[in-house]
Design a protein around this motif. Sequence first.
Motif, PDB file in Angstrom:
ATOM      1  N   SER A  17       0.829  -1.203   0.000  1.00 37.85           N
ATOM      2  CA  SER A  17       0.000   0.000   0.000  1.00 37.85           C
ATOM      3  C   SER A  17       0.864   1.253   0.000  1.00 37.85           C
ATOM      4  CB  SER A  17      -0.923  -0.005   1.229  1.00 37.85           C
ATOM      5  OG  SER A  17      -1.641   1.200   1.305  1.00 37.85           O
ATOM      6  N   THR A  18       1.913   1.243   0.825  1.00 31.95           N
ATOM      7  CA  THR A  18       2.817   2.389   0.893  1.00 31.95           C
ATOM      8  C   THR A  18       3.540   2.580  -0.430  1.00 31.95           C
ATOM      9  OG1 THR A  18       3.120   2.017   3.252  1.00 31.95           O
ATOM     10  CG2 THR A  18       4.762   3.369   2.165  1.00 31.95           C
ATOM     11  N   ASP A  19       3.986   1.484  -1.030  1.00 28.30           N
ATOM     12  CA  ASP A  19       4.656   1.580  -2.326  1.00 28.30           C
ATOM     13  C   ASP A  19       3.714   2.137  -3.378  1.00 28.30           C
ATOM     14  OD1 ASP A  19       6.932   0.520  -1.197  1.00 28.30           O
ATOM     15  OD2 ASP A  19       6.658  -1.492  -2.034  1.00 28.30           O
ATOM     16  N   TRP A  20       2.465   1.661  -3.364  1.00 31.29           N
ATOM     17  CA  TRP A  20       1.491   2.140  -4.328  1.00 31.29           C
ATOM     18  C   TRP A  20       1.234   3.630  -4.105  1.00 31.29           C
ATOM     19  CZ3 TRP A  20      -3.406   4.246  -4.515  1.00 31.29           C
ATOM     20  CH2 TRP A  20      -4.035   4.226  -5.753  1.00 31.29           C
ATOM     21  N   ASP A  21       1.078   4.039  -2.859  1.00 28.87           N
ATOM     22  CA  ASP A  21       0.869   5.460  -2.551  1.00 28.87           C
ATOM     23  C   ASP A  21       2.053   6.298  -3.013  1.00 28.87           C
ATOM     24  OD1 ASP A  21      -1.586   4.877  -1.443  1.00 28.87           O
ATOM     25  OD2 ASP A  21      -0.892   4.975   0.642  1.00 28.87           O
ATOM     26  N   ALA A  22       3.259   5.791  -2.816  1.00 33.28           N
ATOM     27  CA  ALA A  22       4.455   6.526  -3.233  1.00 33.28           C
ATOM     28  C   ALA A  22       4.495   6.669  -4.755  1.00 33.28           C
ATOM     29  CB  ALA A  22       5.712   5.815  -2.728  1.00 33.28           C
ATOM     30  N   ARG A  23       4.158   5.586  -5.462  1.00 32.05           N
ATOM     31  CA  ARG A  23       4.128   5.672  -6.935  1.00 32.05           C
ATOM     32  C   ARG A  23       3.061   6.652  -7.399  1.00 32.05           C
ATOM     33  NH1 ARG A  23       4.758   0.094  -6.393  1.00 32.05           N
ATOM     34  NH2 ARG A  23       2.560  -0.277  -6.825  1.00 32.05           N
ATOM     35  N   ARG A  24       1.910   6.609  -6.752  1.00 26.69           N
ATOM     36  CA  ARG A  24       0.832   7.526  -7.129  1.00 26.69           C
ATOM     37  C   ARG A  24       1.243   8.968  -6.856  1.00 26.69           C
ATOM     38  NH1 ARG A  24      -4.341   6.762  -3.897  1.00 26.69           N
ATOM     39  NH2 ARG A  24      -3.211   8.115  -2.507  1.00 26.69           N
ATOM     40  N   ALA A  25       1.883   9.211  -5.722  1.00 24.78           N
ATOM     41  CA  ALA A  25       2.344  10.568  -5.401  1.00 24.78           C
ATOM     42  C   ALA A  25       3.389  11.030  -6.413  1.00 24.78           C
ATOM     43  CB  ALA A  25       2.914  10.610  -3.981  1.00 24.78           C
ATOM     44  N   ALA A  26       4.284  10.141  -6.805  1.00 29.16           N
ATOM     45  CA  ALA A  26       5.297  10.495  -7.813  1.00 29.16           C
ATOM     46  C   ALA A  26       4.629  10.821  -9.147  1.00 29.16           C
ATOM     47  CB  ALA A  26       6.294   9.354  -7.971  1.00 29.16           C
ATOM     48  N   ASP A  27       3.624  10.020  -9.527  1.00 27.54           N
ATOM     49  CA  ASP A  27       2.890  10.304 -10.769  1.00 27.54           C
ATOM     50  C   ASP A  27       2.165  11.630 -10.673  1.00 27.54           C
ATOM     51  OD1 ASP A  27       3.783   7.897 -11.758  1.00 27.54           O
ATOM     52  OD2 ASP A  27       1.871   6.827 -11.470  1.00 27.54           O
ATOM     53  N   ASP A  28       1.522  11.898  -9.538  1.00 22.86           N
ATOM     54  CA  ASP A  28       0.833  13.181  -9.341  1.00 22.86           C
ATOM     55  C   ASP A  28       1.817  14.338  -9.413  1.00 22.86           C
ATOM     56  OD1 ASP A  28      -1.502  11.777  -9.009  1.00 22.86           O
ATOM     57  OD2 ASP A  28      -1.626  12.055  -6.829  1.00 22.86           O
ATOM     58  N   PHE A  29       2.986  14.171  -8.803  1.00 28.54           N
ATOM     59  CA  PHE A  29       4.003  15.218  -8.829  1.00 28.54           C
ATOM     60  C   PHE A  29       4.451  15.473 -10.266  1.00 28.54           C
ATOM     61  CE2 PHE A  29       8.443  16.562  -8.725  1.00 28.54           C
ATOM     62  CZ  PHE A  29       8.332  17.724  -7.981  1.00 28.54           C
ATOM     63  N   GLU A  30       4.654  14.398 -11.013  1.00 30.92           N
ATOM     64  CA  GLU A  30       5.083  14.542 -12.404  1.00 30.92           C
ATOM     65  C   GLU A  30       4.006  15.259 -13.216  1.00 30.92           C
ATOM     66  OE1 GLU A  30       6.256  11.667 -16.155  1.00 30.92           O
ATOM     67  OE2 GLU A  30       6.563  10.915 -14.127  1.00 30.92           O
ATOM     68  N   LYS A  86       1.735  17.358 -12.077  1.00 31.18           N
ATOM     69  CA  LYS A  86       1.704  18.767 -11.654  1.00 31.18           C
ATOM     70  C   LYS A  86       2.886  19.539 -12.243  1.00 31.18           C
ATOM     71  CE  LYS A  86      -1.947  18.708  -9.065  1.00 31.18           C
ATOM     72  NZ  LYS A  86      -3.152  19.387  -9.464  1.00 31.18           N
ATOM     73  N   ALA A  87       4.052  18.888 -12.299  1.00 25.81           N
ATOM     74  CA  ALA A  87       5.224  19.543 -12.881  1.00 25.81           C
ATOM     75  C   ALA A  87       4.982  19.815 -14.363  1.00 25.81           C
ATOM     76  CB  ALA A  87       6.464  18.672 -12.688  1.00 25.81           C
ATOM     77  N   HIS A  88       4.379  18.854 -15.062  1.00 24.88           N
ATOM     78  CA  HIS A  88       4.060  19.040 -16.480  1.00 24.88           C
ATOM     79  C   HIS A  88       3.039  20.167 -16.646  1.00 24.88           C
ATOM     80  CE1 HIS A  88       3.516  18.030 -20.663  1.00 24.88           C
ATOM     81  NE2 HIS A  88       2.214  17.934 -20.476  1.00 24.88           N
ATOM     82  N   GLU A  89       2.028  20.169 -15.789  1.00 28.99           N
ATOM     83  CA  GLU A  89       0.999  21.215 -15.840  1.00 28.99           C
ATOM     84  C   GLU A  89       1.612  22.585 -15.579  1.00 28.99           C
ATOM     85  OE1 GLU A  89      -3.150  22.437 -13.542  1.00 28.99           O
ATOM     86  OE2 GLU A  89      -2.272  20.454 -13.208  1.00 28.99           O
ATOM     87  N   LEU A  90       2.514  22.668 -14.607  1.00 25.52           N
ATOM     88  CA  LEU A  90       3.177  23.925 -14.286  1.00 25.52           C
ATOM     89  C   LEU A  90       4.017  24.403 -15.472  1.00 25.52           C
ATOM     90  CD1 LEU A  90       3.795  26.093 -12.198  1.00 25.52           C
ATOM     91  CD2 LEU A  90       5.663  24.655 -11.363  1.00 25.52           C
ATOM     92  N   THR A  91       4.736  23.485 -16.099  1.00 22.70           N
ATOM     93  CA  THR A  91       5.536  23.840 -17.282  1.00 22.70           C
ATOM     94  C   THR A  91       4.636  24.374 -18.382  1.00 22.70           C
ATOM     95  OG1 THR A  91       7.155  22.141 -16.710  1.00 22.70           O
ATOM     96  CG2 THR A  91       7.174  22.937 -18.974  1.00 22.70           C
ATOM     97  N   SER A  92       3.510  23.707 -18.584  1.00 18.11           N
ATOM     98  CA  SER A  92       2.555  24.140 -19.609  1.00 18.11           C
ATOM     99  C   SER A  92       1.991  25.527 -19.284  1.00 18.11           C
ATOM    100  CB  SER A  92       1.421  23.117 -19.715  1.00 18.11           C
ATOM    101  OG  SER A  92       0.450  23.544 -20.632  1.00 18.11           O
ATOM    102  N   LEU A  93       1.660  25.745 -18.011  1.00 14.63           N
ATOM    103  CA  LEU A  93       1.132  27.060 -17.616  1.00 14.63           C
ATOM    104  C   LEU A  93       2.186  28.152 -17.784  1.00 14.63           C
ATOM    105  CD1 LEU A  93      -0.913  26.113 -14.432  1.00 14.63           C
ATOM    106  CD2 LEU A  93      -1.823  26.932 -16.620  1.00 14.63           C
TER     107      LEU A  93
END
Length: 147
Positions: A94-107, A109-116
């Motif tokens: 569960s922790t590993d899955w949460d960490a992967r999901r957080a990393a995907d969310d961060f990526e 958001k970073a892409h969205e920020l670059t686009s903005l």
Amino acid sequence: NMLKQTVGALKQSLFRKESMVEDLLRAERDRDLAAEGVRMQMESASASAAAAERQLAAARQHLDTAKAAAATAEGDLLAARGEAAAELRRLTESTDWDARRAADDFEAKAHELTSLKRRHEESQETLRSTRADLASAREASSRGERE
């Protein structure tokens, strides 16, 4: 919280097992004392031998009961250990899955920020161009009015 409860149960089972081991040791000492008493009683009289044999049988029954309880406690400990290991695996996954999901969310958001940022820069460039065109139009209008 579940892990704390499992750990608490494991500690309680360990304490019970230690108590049972102490009971087993006491029972073995009792059995040894009873056996010595039987030998001495057999030398003294055959009547007291029968009583000592009953005492020995009771000690053996107590020992068997203690062994069965120890075996049960061991089984309980093994089962609790298996449950704790399964819970640990589940929590780790569960922790590993949460960490992967957080990393995907961060990526994302970073892409969205670059686009903005890119859209903001484009808007700023358009604004500068529009202002330059407006200044040129005002200047041309001023020249037209003067002429």
